[in-house]
Design an enzyme around this catalytic site. Structure first.
Site, PDB file in Angstrom:
ATOM      1  N   HIS A  22      34.107  23.541 -13.713  1.00  0.00           N
ATOM      2  CA  HIS A  22      33.838  22.491 -12.487  1.00  0.00           C
ATOM      3  C   HIS A  22      34.800  21.540 -12.193  1.00  0.00           C
ATOM      4  O   HIS A  22      34.704  20.395 -12.447  1.00  0.00           O
ATOM      5  CB  HIS A  22      32.388  22.070 -12.755  1.00  0.00           C
ATOM      6  CG  HIS A  22      31.934  21.220 -13.900  1.00  0.00           C
ATOM      7  ND1 HIS A  22      32.692  20.190 -14.407  1.00  0.00           N
ATOM      8  CD2 HIS A  22      30.811  21.051 -14.587  1.00  0.00           C
ATOM      9  CE1 HIS A  22      32.098  19.976 -15.460  1.00  0.00           C
ATOM     10  NE2 HIS A  22      30.934  20.353 -15.793  1.00  0.00           N
ATOM     11  N   HIS A  76      20.448  22.440 -23.730  1.00  0.00           N
ATOM     12  CA  HIS A  76      20.991  21.785 -22.522  1.00  0.00           C
ATOM     13  C   HIS A  76      20.912  22.760 -21.435  1.00  0.00           C
ATOM     14  O   HIS A  76      21.076  23.909 -21.514  1.00  0.00           O
ATOM     15  CB  HIS A  76      22.708  21.504 -22.869  1.00  0.00           C
ATOM     16  CG  HIS A  76      23.348  20.950 -21.700  1.00  0.00           C
ATOM     17  ND1 HIS A  76      22.589  20.416 -20.690  1.00  0.00           N
ATOM     18  CD2 HIS A  76      24.771  21.058 -21.507  1.00  0.00           C
ATOM     19  CE1 HIS A  76      23.876  19.672 -19.908  1.00  0.00           C
ATOM     20  NE2 HIS A  76      24.995  20.257 -20.453  1.00  0.00           N
ATOM     21  N   GLU A  78      22.533  22.848 -18.689  1.00  0.00           N
ATOM     22  CA  GLU A  78      23.446  23.268 -17.666  1.00  0.00           C
ATOM     23  C   GLU A  78      23.695  24.910 -17.900  1.00  0.00           C
ATOM     24  O   GLU A  78      23.532  25.452 -18.980  1.00  0.00           O
ATOM     25  CB  GLU A  78      24.793  22.499 -18.074  1.00  0.00           C
ATOM     26  CG  GLU A  78      25.882  22.777 -16.907  1.00  0.00           C
ATOM     27  CD  GLU A  78      26.840  21.702 -17.105  1.00  0.00           C
ATOM     28  OE1 GLU A  78      27.020  20.944 -18.085  1.00  0.00           O
ATOM     29  OE2 GLU A  78      27.586  21.570 -16.101  1.00  0.00           O
ATOM     30  N   ASP A  80      25.994  26.964 -18.146  1.00  0.00           N
ATOM     31  CA  ASP A  80      26.857  27.774 -18.961  1.00  0.00           C
ATOM     32  C   ASP A  80      26.075  27.757 -20.387  1.00  0.00           C
ATOM     33  O   ASP A  80      26.652  28.683 -21.251  1.00  0.00           O
ATOM     34  CB  ASP A  80      28.351  26.970 -19.557  1.00  0.00           C
ATOM     35  CG  ASP A  80      28.007  25.269 -19.626  1.00  0.00           C
ATOM     36  OD1 ASP A  80      26.822  24.861 -19.166  1.00  0.00           O
ATOM     37  OD2 ASP A  80      28.707  24.574 -20.381  1.00  0.00           O
ATOM     38  N   HIS A 142      25.721  15.983 -22.369  1.00  0.00           N
ATOM     39  CA  HIS A 142      26.471  15.319 -21.225  1.00  0.00           C
ATOM     40  C   HIS A 142      25.468  15.241 -20.116  1.00  0.00           C
ATOM     41  O   HIS A 142      25.875  14.680 -19.107  1.00  0.00           O
ATOM     42  CB  HIS A 142      27.330  16.491 -21.139  1.00  0.00           C
ATOM     43  CG  HIS A 142      27.846  17.077 -19.936  1.00  0.00           C
ATOM     44  ND1 HIS A 142      27.821  18.399 -19.265  1.00  0.00           N
ATOM     45  CD2 HIS A 142      28.553  16.243 -19.005  1.00  0.00           C
ATOM     46  CE1 HIS A 142      28.242  18.067 -18.270  1.00  0.00           C
ATOM     47  NE2 HIS A 142      28.704  16.873 -17.945  1.00  0.00           N
ATOM     48  N   ASP A 161      27.119  20.096 -26.208  1.00  0.00           N
ATOM     49  CA  ASP A 161      28.270  19.970 -25.695  1.00  0.00           C
ATOM     50  C   ASP A 161      29.186  19.011 -26.665  1.00  0.00           C
ATOM     51  O   ASP A 161      30.248  18.863 -26.637  1.00  0.00           O
ATOM     52  CB  ASP A 161      28.214  19.295 -24.365  1.00  0.00           C
ATOM     53  CG  ASP A 161      28.045  20.031 -23.181  1.00  0.00           C
ATOM     54  OD1 ASP A 161      28.288  21.362 -23.386  1.00  0.00           O
ATOM     55  OD2 ASP A 161      27.528  19.855 -22.061  1.00  0.00           O
ATOM     56  N   TYR A 189      38.281  17.630 -23.671  1.00  0.00           N
ATOM     57  CA  TYR A 189      37.013  17.927 -23.323  1.00  0.00           C
ATOM     58  C   TYR A 189      36.157  16.295 -23.374  1.00  0.00           C
ATOM     59  O   TYR A 189      35.404  16.341 -22.422  1.00  0.00           O
ATOM     60  CB  TYR A 189      36.179  18.820 -24.418  1.00  0.00           C
ATOM     61  CG  TYR A 189      34.803  19.009 -24.186  1.00  0.00           C
ATOM     62  CD1 TYR A 189      34.694  20.272 -23.472  1.00  0.00           C
ATOM     63  CD2 TYR A 189      33.940  18.195 -24.380  1.00  0.00           C
ATOM     64  CE1 TYR A 189      33.427  20.815 -23.256  1.00  0.00           C
ATOM     65  CE2 TYR A 189      32.499  18.694 -24.198  1.00  0.00           C
ATOM     66  CZ  TYR A 189      32.325  20.026 -23.418  1.00  0.00           C
ATOM     67  OH  TYR A 189      30.981  20.286 -23.204  1.00  0.00           O
ATOM     68  N   HIS A 220      30.795  24.774 -27.420  1.00  0.00           N
ATOM     69  CA  HIS A 220      31.951  25.295 -26.891  1.00  0.00           C
ATOM     70  C   HIS A 220      33.098  25.214 -27.975  1.00  0.00           C
ATOM     71  O   HIS A 220      32.927  24.176 -28.741  1.00  0.00           O
ATOM     72  CB  HIS A 220      32.500  24.625 -25.670  1.00  0.00           C
ATOM     73  CG  HIS A 220      31.593  24.468 -24.299  1.00  0.00           C
ATOM     74  ND1 HIS A 220      31.411  25.685 -23.479  1.00  0.00           N
ATOM     75  CD2 HIS A 220      30.822  23.480 -23.879  1.00  0.00           C
ATOM     76  CE1 HIS A 220      30.632  25.220 -22.539  1.00  0.00           C
ATOM     77  NE2 HIS A 220      30.272  23.814 -23.053  1.00  0.00           N
TER      78      HIS A 220
HETATM   79 FE1  FEO Z   1      27.193  20.462 -19.955  1.00  0.00          FE
HETATM   80 FE2  FEO Z   1      28.593  23.041 -21.705  1.00  0.00          FE
HETATM   81  O1  FEO Z   1      27.355  22.183 -20.518  1.00  0.00           O
END
Ligand code: FEO
Length: 392
Positions: A22, A76, A78, A80, A142, A161, A189, A220
């Site tokens: 993003h 989370h 989101e 991903d 996040h 995250d 990050y 991640h």
């Molecule tokens: Fe806030 Fe890795 O997503």
């Protein structure tokens, strides 16, 4: 099949081709980490982006049939991490999805279907046999829905995250890749994803300080398992959350006919004459997400632009918009640039930094067309203010 600890398996997806997350440049790709925990009732922590679904399922099938999974923790919402959730649930008819209350709202808004959701709050626990999990809500680290999951009996923190890095690798552990790459990617990050939420990060770090953590498994990048690596990443997060900076500056510019660049290079010499660690960034060649990493690490942010139709160049304007959202604190700023026939647009540069929370400490240096040697010498006026910033 990648076993990371007894009865814990990594079943994620390595996104080798990702070059933008993003808007954040990811030249090293990323990973979406999912973790399968075997027990009387098998549990999966997170899924992966929708296009990593095949890897996720293959990773699970290498260990158990997905239909045996009893719980899927969605730390989370989101996508991903949740993008493969609806498809995976088709293979896991007995599974319940564990998420925060905000996570439940988020997952419903994303997938527009009935999901077998069970919500948890901070301090809630879940036993799946031998394993006992404890959940902690981590709002805005996040998203509002974010939470982390702690496996008490193994002292493993699944941190979502937090502590992540966008870094694709066949390696899974931080010490295997080496500290330079891991902590550098962790800094980028943090700067691009978490920087605005320092106060909330501190609250999370306070809550987690009471836990005995032997392994941090982020959503991640690479896993931290050495005591010194865990201590370092936690201490860096505390430092970044408190907006602490080093004796360091960053000079950011774009240039039209090399006049602003010429000024930037002279300012660089002023910094080096005071032995200040300094990065010189030209936004024509450096992405704004790398520039904000340098801003996060620097006490002094010096930004310059030529005037184009009475405005700063679009690269500088884009960076100013970006850092207004990231809200760096405790940084000082200076401005410079070259103009042709009107200087009014430099107010945009000064206001942009001020609105980002960067306090200007000296008047801007703006020269018409091409600065001559005397004007470049005038830039030495900055040295005294620089010294004051670095000595405080
Ligand atoms: Fe806030 Fe890795 O997503």
């Amino acid at each position: 099949m990648l076993k990371i600890k007894d009865n814990i398996y990594w079943t994620g997806h390595i996104d080798w081709d990702l070059r933008s997350f993003h808007g954040y440049s990811t030249p090293s790709g990323s990973t979406y980490n999912a973790y399968l925990l075997l027990d009387d009732e098998p549990l999966l922590i997170d899924t992966v982006k929708h296009y990593g679904y095949d890897d996720l399922v293959a990773g699970i099938r290498a260990v158990i049939e997905p239909s045996r999974i009893k719980y899927i923790v969605s730390n989370h919402a989101e996508m991903d991490h949740s993008g493969s959730l609806p498809a995976l649930l088709e293979l896991c008819p007995k599974a319940r999805v564990i998420c925060s209350p905000k996570g439940a709202e988020g997952l419903k808004r994303h997938f527009k279907r009935e999901l077998p959701l069970s919500t948890v709050n901070s301090g809630d626990t879940l036993a799946t046999g031998k394993n006992k999990f404890k959940f902690f809500l981590t709002p805005m680290v996040h998203w509002p829905d974010s939470m982390v999951t702690y496996l008490e009996n193994e002292r493993v923190l699944f941190s979502s995250d937090a502590f992540g890095q966008h870094y694709a690798s066949s390696l899974r552990f931080a010490e295997e890749a080496g500290p330079d790459i891991v902590f550098k990617e962790a800094a980028k990050y943090y700067a691009n994803i978490i920087l605005p939420y320092g106060q909330l990060v501190n609250a999370v770090l306070d809550a987690l300080a009471a836990l005995d953590v032997e392994m941090i498994c982020p959503a991640h990048g690479l896993i931290f398992r050495r005591e010194e690596d865990i201590a370092k990443i936690v201490s860096l997060y505390r430092r970044w959350a408190n907006h602490e900076t080093g004796r360091r500056s960053v000079i950011i510019n774009d240039t039209m006919w090399h006049s602003t660049e010429k000024m930037a290079r002279r300012i660089y010499q002023i910094m080096r004459a005071q032995d200040i660690e300094t990065s010189l960034i030209n936004l024509q060649t450096t992405h704004i997400s790398d520039a904000v990493t340098e801003i996060m690490l620097s006490r002094l942010v010096i930004m310059g632009s030529p005037m184009l139709n009475n405005h700063v160049l679009p690269t500088i304007g884009g960076l100013l918009t970006y850092i207004k959202g990231l809200k760096p604190r405790n940084r000082k700023g200076m401005t410079f640039g070259s103009y042709g026939w009107a200087q009014a647009g430099f107010k945009e540069l000064e206001d942009g930094l001020a609105e980002s929370g960067i306090e200007l400490v000296s008047p801007g240096h703006y020269f018409q067309y091409i600065p001559d040697e005397l004007e470049l010498e005038n830039l030495n006026d900055m040295a005294e203010a620089v010294k004051m910033v670095m000595d405080t």
